[in-house]
Design an enzyme around this catalytic site. Structure first.
Site, PDB file in Angstrom:
ATOM      1  N   CYS A  74       0.896  -1.161   0.000  1.00  0.00           N
ATOM      2  CA  CYS A  74       0.000   0.000   0.000  1.00  0.00           C
ATOM      3  C   CYS A  74       0.928   1.201   0.000  1.00  0.00           C
ATOM      4  CB  CYS A  74      -0.906  -0.013   1.221  1.00  0.00           C
ATOM      5  SG  CYS A  74      -1.791   1.536   1.456  1.00  0.00           S
ATOM      6  N   ASN A 196      -7.290  -4.982  -8.056  1.00  0.00           N
ATOM      7  CA  ASN A 196      -7.737  -3.598  -7.973  1.00  0.00           C
ATOM      8  C   ASN A 196      -8.084  -3.118  -9.376  1.00  0.00           C
ATOM      9  OD1 ASN A 196      -6.775  -3.000  -5.035  1.00  0.00           O
ATOM     10  ND2 ASN A 196      -5.002  -3.907  -6.052  1.00  0.00           N
ATOM     11  N   CYS A 223      -5.600   5.225  -3.615  1.00  0.00           N
ATOM     12  CA  CYS A 223      -4.865   3.962  -3.501  1.00  0.00           C
ATOM     13  C   CYS A 223      -3.484   4.202  -4.096  1.00  0.00           C
ATOM     14  CB  CYS A 223      -5.594   2.847  -4.242  1.00  0.00           C
ATOM     15  SG  CYS A 223      -4.662   1.289  -4.310  1.00  0.00           S
ATOM     16  N   GLY A 224      -2.449   4.137  -3.262  1.00  0.00           N
ATOM     17  CA  GLY A 224      -1.106   4.498  -3.707  1.00  0.00           C
ATOM     18  C   GLY A 224      -0.564   3.604  -4.803  1.00  0.00           C
TER      19      GLY A 224
END
Length: 314
Positions: A74, A196, A223-224
């Site tokens: 993350c 994702n 979302c990194g």
């Protein structure tokens, strides 16, 4: 169980953060803690739980999603864990060991006045979907439809190192994003570890906007790893240029990203403290309570709010 926590965020991706270097919990207990602390109906709330650990002198980053599943990485959370390590160990750079990779982190000049900023270099981005695995689509998916998701949208599949499906669109249709993200979230036989999903608008040669349905979380403001994967996919498909820093905007704010042709992606972004305190988690019920907030970081909150407001208006 009682924990000292920092509530923090990276680009609007918010988390409770625990310095767990002196805490002995096994891998069956941490998901319970994550679900309790990340539950937005409960005492704290967040997109997941961040944990700083140390093993034989190596700094370790771990992150559990709000559903209790552990994520490979993350990148918004990495910056927050890096800040905790910097401040508590008196250092300004480190290597964080993730589930399946490492990431180099360093203190950077503030992106804006009062915005604590961390740089991170992640990757290399992976294009072999057999490693996810994603079955029945060959080895690579670059700018082409996946019929089981949508007959028209063209996806680019990138592991960063967690799996991402990126589609470039003229306008972001959140209903379509949720529909496709929900298909992936169901972990069908052809995508057993989920993925994702991001819809990305190109704003210009040096700026993109990313909206993500994050596995284990759902529709998220930030979302990194999705921002890193989207920056790499934009350069890979010729929408931006490799080795050129671009602004990656989202509903939570922004990061600066530079994708390289070798698959490495450098990000510069905030690691903002909101408050610190202590909270208890009942392991039997999985409920967090008895929260005491010892300190709010109002100056940091205001500094980031100014950045996010300017980004939203741009």
């Amino acid at each position: 169980m009682r924990f000292e926590i920092v509530k923090c965020h990276g680009s609007g991706n918010d988390f409770p953060l625990i310095d767990a270097r002196g805490i002995a919990l096994d891998d069956a207990q941490w998901p319970v803690v994550a679900r309790a602390l990340a539950d937005r109906r409960g005492a704290v709330g967040g997109d997941g739980l961040l944990v700083l650990q140390e093993n034989h002198g190596l700094l370790r980053f771990r992150m559990w999603n709000s559903d209790g599943s552990e994520a490979e990485t993350c990148l918004n959370g990495v910056r927050c864990v890096a800040r905790m390590a910097f401040e508590r160990l008196g250092i300004d750079r480190a290597t964080l060991h993730l589930m399946r990779s490492t990431v180099e982190v360093a203190r950077e000049p503030d992106l804006a006045p009062g915005v604590y900023t961390v740089g991170e270099v992640a990757g290399p981005a992976g294009l072999d979907v057999n490693e996810w695995p994603l079955h029945g689509e060959g080895h690579e998916i670059v700018a082409r439809p996946i019929a089981r998701l949508d007959p028209v949208l063209a996806f680019t599949a990138v592991a960063m190192p967690n799996p991402h499906l990126v589609a470039f669109v003229d306008a972001i249709d959140e209903a379509a994003l949720v529909r496709i993200g929900t298909i992936c979230e169901a972990a069908p036989d052809w995508l057993p570890n989920r993925a994702n999903v991001s819809f990305v608008r190109v704003l210009g040669p040096e700026a993109i906007f990313v909206r993500t349905f994050e596995r284990g979380v759902g529709l998220t403001d930030s979302c990194g790893s999705a921002m890193a994967a989207s920056a790499f996919a934009a350069a890979l498909t010729g929408r931006t240029e490799f080795a050129r820093e671009v602004m990656v905007r989202n509903k939570g704010g922004l990061v600066m990203a530079r994708a390289e042709g070798d698959g490495m992606v450098a990000l510069r972004g905030n690691a903002t403290w909101e408050w610190e305190g202590a909270v208890s988690v009942d392991p039997a019920t999985g409920i967090a309570g008895d929260l005491i907030v010892a300190r709010h970081f109002n100056t940091e909150i205001a500094a980031w709010a100014a950045v996010a407001e300017a980004s939203a208006a741009a």
